[in-house]
Design an enzyme around this catalytic site. Structure first.
Site, PDB file in Angstrom:
ATOM      1  CG  ASP A 178       3.940   6.675  12.709  1.00 27.66           C
ATOM      2  OD1 ASP A 178       3.088   7.329  13.536  1.00 27.66           O
ATOM      3  OD2 ASP A 178       4.062   5.883  12.677  1.00 27.66           O
ATOM      4  CD  GLU A 416       2.328   3.952   5.195  1.00 30.07           C
ATOM      5  OE1 GLU A 416       3.352   3.547   4.197  1.00 30.07           O
ATOM      6  OE2 GLU A 416       1.987   4.045   6.328  1.00 30.07           O
TER       7      GLU A 416
END
Ligand code: 9WN
Length: 453
Positions: A178, A416
């Site tokens: 991203d 994460e």
């Protein structure tokens, strides 16, 4: 802090519990709340985790994902599966993939982009871990899935590489990493109009929104999705007109190792001679392409902007693409290993663990809290661990494995991503792919396992 046998068993149980909690039957949520659907490369890592618990369940994860494969061969980055009570933005309406000729028929709903092809590595690992009594069944299932995997790789080697450079072109930052600074320059030159009113959900789900991409990023991400919609997700049209076409060396390296994994599985899958030849040619072409992108000055491999004909001169984890792909050039490998453990990466004396960060702390764009702009992502270190093992650097690989487990155990959550200086857990908690690689690492006592089938 090292992880003892007892605490490793505990970690394994907790990791298994995360997969069970996020299990939706035959697919697994990437994370509860933040990512309630099936993500492509997450599913591949997750299948590796399931392989330690149940080989059938592991295969089901991939079979379910590939049921949504496009007729071009593309495996979509998200298959939307959660119910209305679990919203995610942008959802299927925003993508509107029903306008694409190649998209699967309703009720299957997907996005129109893809993510790194870790899936063949997952099948490889599943086969290694399959107990003898389950092998006949799992072999049959691998044989059924194999042609779809080859078709997926063919899509990447052709539609995503019309130049036959050996390097995969990505269309969108959401194709893996991203807000990595690798895309900043290309995103800055794109002229965007405000892409219609929208409400982000991610920034309300994460306690500290500075760990997520900015609104500036989201405006561009959504604007690009709008353009992809306009071209009806047609690769030829996209290649002709679209402004964001990046040769991603990391994505390309994953494809190389995935091609090698499929070749390794060729006998198990009873692959045709034609498929074996194709896979070998993509493998060679990929390795050559990466070797050509190597920058001797930095010792890293550089991404490339197709539209502006420019190399992206930034020190990120992606620069280790030759290591991830196990290219053959001995000088390049020596240079990579040197940079890997230098202050600019794992050897930074202020790092809590000797692990690979997403961005070098020596870069001005480095942000230790922010997503792909500095934090350590366990799945990336898992790929590095696997590559080092295969390349014969078992001791270094083992250190990476132990530090990774230490990082996860100390944080007491399957985060994460992690802050490199403090080890603070960031982003989503109970992230399925972090639990999956923790399961794999806890079961792998020492290097040398990844090769044999
Ligand atoms: C967009 C699911 C995914 C990962 C990506 C990661 C993140 C999504 C988001 O989460 O991206 O796809 O909403 O930020 O960047 O690699 O697959 O875990």
């Amino acid at each position: 802090m090292s992880v003892t046998a007892g605490s490793r068993a505990l970690l394994r149980d907790r990791a298994a519990a995360v997969l069970h909690d996020n299990d939706a039957g035959s697919w697994t949520k990437a994370a509860p709340h933040l990512y309630p659907h099936q993500w492509s490369w997450d599913s591949a890592f997750i299948a590796i985790g399931w392989a330690h618990l149940d080989a059938r369940r592991a295969m089901a994860e991939l079979e379910h994902l590939f049921a949504a494969q496009w007729s071009t061969g593309m495996v979509p980055h998200i298959v939307f599966r959660a119910g209305p009570g679990e919203p995610y933005f942008p959802g299927p309406e925003w993508w509107d993939c029903s306008i694409a000729a190649a998209a699967p028929a309703p009720p299957v709903r997907t996005t129109g982009i893809c993510q790194p092809p870790v899936h063949a590595l997952a099948v490889h690992r599943i086969w290694q871990l399959t107990p003898q009594d389950k092998r006949p069944e799992i072999r049959g299932r691998i044989q059924a899935l194999y042609p779809r995997l080859v078709k997926w790789h063919r899509y990447l080697a052709t539609e995503r590489d019309p130049e036959a450079s050996g390097l995969v072109t990505v269309y969108h930052p959401w194709e893996g990493t991203d807000n990595s600074p690798r895309w900043d320059k290309a995103l800055s030159r794109i002229e965007v109009a405000k892409p219609g009113p929208y409400t982000r959900l991610d920034t309300t789900q994460i306690a500290d929104p500075s760990q997520r991409p900015t609104d500036w990023d989201y405006d561009r991400y959504l604007w690009l999705v709008g353009l992809l919609r306009k071209y009806r997700y047609d690769d030829a049209q996209i290649y002709g007109q679209y402004p964001f076409l990046m040769k991603d060396v990391f994505f390309s390296a994953v494809l190389v190792s995935a091609n090698a994994a499929l070749l390794d599985l060729a006998d198990v899958a009873a692959a045709s001679d034609g498929d074996r030849e194709q896979l070998t040619s993509w493998l060679d072409r990929g390795r050559d392409g990466l070797t050509r992108c190597f920058d001797t000055e930095s010792g890293l491999c550089l991404d490339y902007d197709v539209r502006t004909d420019e190399r992206i001169r930034l020190r990120t984890f992606a620069g280790f693409a030759p290591l991830f792909a196990q290219t053959a050039d001995a000088d390049q490998r020596a240079a990579q290993l040197h940079v890997l453990d230098s202050e600019d990466f794992c050897g930074n004396p202020r790092f809590r663990w000797r692990l690979l960060p997403s961005m070098s702390p020596a870069e001005p764009a480095f942000e230790p809290h922010n997503y792909w702009r500095g934090p350590i992502w366990p799945v990336i270190d898992w790929l590095l661990w696997r590559s080092l093992t295969l390349a014969g650097y078992g001791d270094r690989a083992d250190e990476l494995r132990r530090d990774s487990l230490g990082q996860i155990a100390a944080a007491e959550t399957f985060a994460e991503y992690f802050e490199p200086f403090t080890g603070e857990p960031l982003g989503s908690t109970q992230q399925s792919w972090t639990a999956a690689v923790a399961l794999d690492w806890s079961a792998s006592e020492h290097s040398g396992e990844a090769k044999c089938i």
